[in-house]
Design an enzyme around this catalytic site. Structure first.
Site, PDB file in Angstrom:
ATOM      1  N   ASN A  10       0.865  -1.188   0.000  1.00 46.51           N
ATOM      2  CA  ASN A  10       0.000   0.000   0.000  1.00 46.51           C
ATOM      3  C   ASN A  10       0.899   1.235   0.000  1.00 46.51           C
ATOM      4  OD1 ASN A  10      -1.799   2.042   0.522  1.00 46.51           O
ATOM      5  ND2 ASN A  10      -2.390   1.311   2.566  1.00 46.51           N
ATOM      6  N   LYS A  12       0.008   4.236  -0.186  1.00 50.04           N
ATOM      7  CA  LYS A  12      -0.658   5.383   0.440  1.00 50.04           C
ATOM      8  C   LYS A  12      -0.486   6.622  -0.459  1.00 50.04           C
ATOM      9  CE  LYS A  12      -0.095   3.162   4.878  1.00 50.04           C
ATOM     10  NZ  LYS A  12       0.084   3.246   6.329  1.00 50.04           N
ATOM     11  N   HIS A  97      -9.282   0.884   5.575  1.00 51.59           N
ATOM     12  CA  HIS A  97      -7.973   1.152   6.187  1.00 51.59           C
ATOM     13  C   HIS A  97      -8.173   2.113   7.369  1.00 51.59           C
ATOM     14  CE1 HIS A  97      -3.891   2.442   6.831  1.00 51.59           C
ATOM     15  NE2 HIS A  97      -3.517   1.373   6.145  1.00 51.59           N
ATOM     16  N   GLU A  99      -6.597   4.568   8.338  1.00 49.27           N
ATOM     17  CA  GLU A  99      -6.437   5.992   8.012  1.00 49.27           C
ATOM     18  C   GLU A  99      -7.720   6.558   7.400  1.00 49.27           C
ATOM     19  OE1 GLU A  99      -2.836   5.431   5.783  1.00 49.27           O
ATOM     20  OE2 GLU A  99      -1.833   4.865   7.649  1.00 49.27           O
ATOM     21  N   GLU A 169      -4.587  -5.028  10.844  1.00 49.93           N
ATOM     22  CA  GLU A 169      -3.585  -3.973  10.995  1.00 49.93           C
ATOM     23  C   GLU A 169      -3.815  -3.252  12.321  1.00 49.93           C
ATOM     24  OE1 GLU A 169      -1.943  -2.784   6.839  1.00 49.93           O
ATOM     25  OE2 GLU A 169      -3.534  -1.416   7.398  1.00 49.93           O
ATOM     26  N   GLY A 175       3.146   2.274  10.773  1.00 46.25           N
ATOM     27  CA  GLY A 175       4.073   3.391  10.597  1.00 46.25           C
ATOM     28  C   GLY A 175       4.867   3.746  11.842  1.00 46.25           C
ATOM     29  N   SER A 215       4.154  -2.150  10.145  1.00 46.18           N
ATOM     30  CA  SER A 215       5.617  -2.169  10.271  1.00 46.18           C
ATOM     31  C   SER A 215       6.253  -3.490   9.845  1.00 46.18           C
ATOM     32  CB  SER A 215       6.034  -1.811  11.709  1.00 46.18           C
ATOM     33  OG  SER A 215       5.620  -0.494  12.026  1.00 46.18           O
ATOM     34  N   GLY A 236       3.123  -1.103   4.223  1.00 43.95           N
ATOM     35  CA  GLY A 236       3.114   0.316   3.898  1.00 43.95           C
ATOM     36  C   GLY A 236       4.515   0.776   3.511  1.00 43.95           C
TER      37      GLY A 236
HETATM   38  P1  13P Z   1       3.479   0.412   7.582  1.00 41.56           P
HETATM   39  O1  13P Z   1       3.969  -0.881   6.958  1.00 41.56           O
HETATM   40  O2  13P Z   1       4.175   1.621   7.075  1.00 41.56           O
HETATM   41  O3  13P Z   1       3.453   0.300   9.089  1.00 41.56           O
HETATM   42  O4  13P Z   1       1.944   0.584   7.128  1.00 41.56           O
HETATM   43  C1  13P Z   1       1.079  -0.475   7.240  1.00 41.56           C
HETATM   44  C2  13P Z   1      -0.171  -0.141   6.526  1.00 41.56           C
HETATM   45  O5  13P Z   1      -0.920   0.717   6.949  1.00 41.56           O
HETATM   46  C3  13P Z   1      -0.470  -0.848   5.265  1.00 41.56           C
HETATM   47  O6  13P Z   1      -1.761  -0.616   4.834  1.00 41.56           O
END
Ligand code: 13P
Length: 252
Positions: A10, A12, A97, A99, A169, A175, A215, A236
């Site tokens: 992803n 983003k 997601h 976010e 997640e 992140g 992560s 991510g």
């Molecule tokens: P990270 O791998 O940067 O922690 O993000 C995970 C994520 O939100 C994937 O959709």
């Protein structure tokens, strides 16, 4: 029951078009396998260029997008429908997601409609669930995720549900560099599968693909992937680096 393994990246809201194309070109050169399924998930604006490129080089890498609207068409300025995604021959769509839930106020009820719209167009939803840190600290993660599953997905028929990929997640791991431990991931994935078995059947639960996200990196992927209920990852930050993403894919 043999389930598809999937490693999805992803992106983003990251990378300009040239950077995104450079990344996907590197991946396509290096990655010629069908297992695990590798999926790249660029921003809407770039997804079709990525899809066309991958098709032109006969790459097995698949493409997804990060959201869709619940209606098929109409006066919804700035939105993209599942049928438009389908018309670009893009097979995957991330829904729910954290976010989007947090910054765009997407509720379980809205997401339930989006999932139906996506499935109605033959897309494969990657449906995200996961608890915030406060809930984990109070040991409420199972109830929290069970609620998200019930409200967002359990309106589907077994036939529809079988198409859905779930991504666990935990918000505190996204992140942050703090990955869930392999045991924490396994416990939650087993719990999710158990809830699916109760609502649908053991057979549906055994067939459901459940990815871990938060992560994931080349250095920790293998320990997560050896867990019996972890069927891959939604990545991510590390998916923006071709070498690290390839290392994750080769860890399955
Ligand atoms: P990270 O791998 O940067 O922690 O993000 C995970 C994520 O939100 C994937 O959709």
């Amino acid at each position: 029951m043999k389930r598809d393994k999937i490693v999805a990246g992803n992106w983003k809201m990251n990378l300009g078009l040239d950077e995104g194309m450079e990344l996907v070109e590197k991946l396509a050169k290096a990655y010629t396998h069908h297992e695990p399924r590798m999926v790249v998930i660029p921003p809407f604006l770039h997804a079709l260029a990525v899809q066309n490129y991958l098709q032109s080089v006969h790459s097995p890498i698949e493409v997804g997008v990060q959201n869709c609207h619940q209606e098929t068409k109409g006066a919804f300025t700035g939105e993209i429908s599942a049928s438009m995604i389908r018309s670009c021959r893009i097979p995957f769509v991330v829904l729910g997601h954290s976010e989007r839930r947090q910054y765009f106020a997407e509720t379980d009820a809205l997401l339930a409609q989006k999932v139906k719209a996506a499935l109605g167009q033959g897309l494969i939803p990657i449906y995200c669930v996961g608890e915030p840190l406060t809930v984990r600290e109070g040991s409420g993660q199972n109830d929290f995720v069970a609620h998200q599953l019930e409200k967002g997905l359990f309106h589907l028929s077994p036939e529809q549900f079988k198409e859905v990929v779930i991504a666990y997640e935990p918000i505190w791991a996204i992140g942050t560099g703090v990955t869930a431990s392999p045991e924490q991931a396994q416990d939650m994935h087993a719990f999710i599968r158990h809830r699916i078995a109760i609502h649908y059947s053991e057979a549906v639960a055994a067939a459901t693909r459940i990815l871990y996200g938060g992560s994931v990196k080349g250095s920790n992927a293998r320990d997560l992937f050896v867990q019996p209920d972890v069927d891959g990852a939604l990545v991510g930050g590390a998916s923006l680096d071709a070498d690290d993403f390839l290392r994750i894919a080769s860890s399955i």
